[in-house]
Design a protein around this motif. Structure first.
Motif, PDB file in Angstrom:
ATOM      1  N   GLY A  23       0.803  -1.210   0.000  1.00  0.00           N
ATOM      2  CA  GLY A  23       0.000   0.000   0.000  1.00  0.00           C
ATOM      3  C   GLY A  23       0.838   1.263   0.000  1.00  0.00           C
ATOM      4  O   GLY A  23       0.525   2.225  -0.706  1.00  0.00           O
ATOM      5  N   GLN A  24       1.935   1.250   0.766  1.00  0.00           N
ATOM      6  CA  GLN A  24       2.782   2.426   0.848  1.00  0.00           C
ATOM      7  C   GLN A  24       3.444   2.744  -0.480  1.00  0.00           C
ATOM      8  O   GLN A  24       3.447   3.898  -0.925  1.00  0.00           O
ATOM      9  N   LYS A  25       4.006   1.726  -1.134  1.00  0.00           N
ATOM     10  CA  LYS A  25       4.710   1.969  -2.387  1.00  0.00           C
ATOM     11  C   LYS A  25       3.743   2.310  -3.517  1.00  0.00           C
ATOM     12  O   LYS A  25       4.068   3.125  -4.389  1.00  0.00           O
ATOM     13  N   ALA A  29       3.851   5.714  -5.657  1.00  0.00           N
ATOM     14  CA  ALA A  29       3.841   5.689  -7.118  1.00  0.00           C
ATOM     15  C   ALA A  29       2.711   6.554  -7.680  1.00  0.00           C
ATOM     16  O   ALA A  29       2.903   7.286  -8.666  1.00  0.00           O
ATOM     17  N   LEU A  30       1.555   6.514  -7.060  1.00  0.00           N
ATOM     18  CA  LEU A  30       0.425   7.317  -7.533  1.00  0.00           C
ATOM     19  C   LEU A  30       0.681   8.810  -7.331  1.00  0.00           C
ATOM     20  O   LEU A  30       0.335   9.630  -8.195  1.00  0.00           O
ATOM     21  N   VAL A  31       1.299   9.149  -6.200  1.00  0.00           N
ATOM     22  CA  VAL A  31       1.629  10.564  -5.958  1.00  0.00           C
ATOM     23  C   VAL A  31       2.613  11.065  -7.011  1.00  0.00           C
ATOM     24  O   VAL A  31       2.455  12.162  -7.567  1.00  0.00           O
ATOM     25  N   LEU A  32       3.632  10.273  -7.300  1.00  0.00           N
ATOM     26  CA  LEU A  32       4.607  10.662  -8.325  1.00  0.00           C
ATOM     27  C   LEU A  32       3.942  10.789  -9.697  1.00  0.00           C
ATOM     28  O   LEU A  32       4.213  11.736 -10.445  1.00  0.00           O
ATOM     29  N   ALA A  33       3.074   9.823 -10.025  1.00  0.00           N
ATOM     30  CA  ALA A  33       2.421   9.836 -11.336  1.00  0.00           C
ATOM     31  C   ALA A  33       1.485  11.026 -11.498  1.00  0.00           C
ATOM     32  O   ALA A  33       1.314  11.546 -12.608  1.00  0.00           O
ATOM     33  N   SER A  70      11.554   8.619  -8.682  1.00  0.00           N
ATOM     34  CA  SER A  70      11.148   7.220  -8.562  1.00  0.00           C
ATOM     35  C   SER A  70      12.361   6.300  -8.388  1.00  0.00           C
ATOM     36  O   SER A  70      12.387   5.451  -7.497  1.00  0.00           O
ATOM     37  N   LEU A  71      13.370   6.491  -9.221  1.00  0.00           N
ATOM     38  CA  LEU A  71      14.566   5.654  -9.113  1.00  0.00           C
ATOM     39  C   LEU A  71      15.312   5.902  -7.801  1.00  0.00           C
ATOM     40  O   LEU A  71      15.850   4.967  -7.197  1.00  0.00           O
ATOM     41  N   ILE A  72      15.361   7.156  -7.356  1.00  0.00           N
ATOM     42  CA  ILE A  72      16.045   7.475  -6.096  1.00  0.00           C
ATOM     43  C   ILE A  72      15.331   6.819  -4.914  1.00  0.00           C
ATOM     44  O   ILE A  72      15.974   6.339  -3.969  1.00  0.00           O
ATOM     45  N   LEU A  73      14.016   6.765  -4.964  1.00  0.00           N
ATOM     46  CA  LEU A  73      13.270   6.137  -3.877  1.00  0.00           C
ATOM     47  C   LEU A  73      13.396   4.627  -3.884  1.00  0.00           C
ATOM     48  O   LEU A  73      13.377   3.982  -2.826  1.00  0.00           O
ATOM     49  N   TRP A  74      13.562   4.032  -5.075  1.00  0.00           N
ATOM     50  CA  TRP A  74      13.568   2.571  -5.172  1.00  0.00           C
ATOM     51  C   TRP A  74      14.969   1.960  -5.044  1.00  0.00           C
ATOM     52  O   TRP A  74      15.129   0.936  -4.404  1.00  0.00           O
ATOM     53  N   VAL A 111      11.100  -1.326 -13.893  1.00  0.00           N
ATOM     54  CA  VAL A 111       9.701  -1.638 -14.210  1.00  0.00           C
ATOM     55  C   VAL A 111       8.767  -0.681 -13.484  1.00  0.00           C
ATOM     56  O   VAL A 111       7.837  -0.115 -14.087  1.00  0.00           O
ATOM     57  N   TRP A 112       9.019  -0.489 -12.191  1.00  0.00           N
ATOM     58  CA  TRP A 112       8.185   0.429 -11.414  1.00  0.00           C
ATOM     59  C   TRP A 112       8.237   1.839 -11.996  1.00  0.00           C
ATOM     60  O   TRP A 112       7.206   2.511 -12.142  1.00  0.00           O
ATOM     61  N   THR A 113       9.428   2.298 -12.308  1.00  0.00           N
ATOM     62  CA  THR A 113       9.581   3.667 -12.815  1.00  0.00           C
ATOM     63  C   THR A 113       8.890   3.843 -14.160  1.00  0.00           C
ATOM     64  O   THR A 113       8.217   4.854 -14.396  1.00  0.00           O
TER      65      THR A 113
END
Length: 264
Positions: A23-25, A29-33, A70-74, A111-113
């Protein structure tokens, strides 16, 4: 050997992707998007449709920022989280475990990014649709985004191995110094940054970003890129640099003795 490494990397990538579905990730991801479409909406509310002349440039900057965040967080916290969680020894006790762990985290972050950037672009197109269409730039943006993930992901993976606990801080420092400061200097050092080559790909596959409206397009392009490389040269630098940095990263993680938090 190569087959074993490939199989282990695929398994680790899938495991990292399953583990990262929380849920957190998903919320992050939604906030970034939603950041680029929100900014574009606020711009339209402020200046109206006049932003159309530079919409692709604003979109490129926003997508670049979201991809980096995104990459910095992951990626940078990945290795230290394994040490802190006492799972490093278990993960690396398997054949080629260290290699598959690094590559698995690298590809899962990619993939996430890319998912975040794809969703962000789709939402931004929807916001811009009443004024103009960004659909013609979609393929170019995704191509440049994929190469950005490859290159920046390799750099952040190396920082994760070298800096461990302080990797995220070093990643932010790298972006500020290399990708913002040095990439803006019209000199040879500019060519050693990732942003330089991404700008070249963007000018080729996305848009001229308004350079033709500044008069002498060739002069402005040369000022922005400082003696531009041929297109194949930019591809070669991005791919070759990624492979080189990943090779150094894998060599260090295999030779360096990493101590878990409990052992310290």
């Amino acid at each position: 050997m190569l087959g074993v490494v490939l199989q282990a990397t695929i398994a680790t990538t899938l495991f990292e992707l399953r583990r990262s579905v929380s849920g957190q990730k998903i919320a992050i991801a939604l906030v970034l998007a939603c950041f680029p479409p929100f900014i574009m909406y606020m711009v339209f509310r402020t200046v109206g449709s006049d932003i159309e002349v530079g919409a692709e440039l604003v979109m490129a900057v926003l997508i670049w920022m979201v991809g980096l965040l995104s990459l910095i967080l992951w990626l940078p916290p990945g290795i230290y989280s394994e040490l802190e969680g006492q799972t490093w020894i278990l993960s690396t006790s398997r054949p080629y475990g260290r290699v598959s762990l690094i590559l698995g985290k690298y590809f899962s972050a990619m993939v996430w990014t890319l998912l975040v950037l794809s969703l962000s672009y789709a939402l931004t197109m929807a916001v811009c649709l009443p004024f103009f269409s960004l659909g013609e730039f979609a393929l170019g943006f995704m191509l440049v985004s994929a190469f950005a993930c490859l290159a920046y992901g390799a750099v952040f993976s190396l920082l994760a191995v070298l800096a461990l606990k302080r990797a995220m801080g070093f990643a932010v420092g790298y972006v500020l110094v290399s990708e913002i400061l040095l990439a803006s200097v019209p000199a040879l050092v500019q060519k050693f940054t990732v942003r330089y080559h991404l700008q070249s790909l963007g000018l080729e596959h996305i848009s001229d970003f308004g350079l033709d409206r500044l008069g002498d397009q060739g002069f402005v392009r040369n000022l922005v890129l400082h003696e531009p490389l041929p297109l194949w040269g930019n591809y070669l630098c991005l791919i070759g640099g990624t492979l080189l940095i990943l090779s150094v990263c894998l060599a260090i993680v295999n030779w360096r003795q990493l101590i878990t938090v409990h052992e310290t």
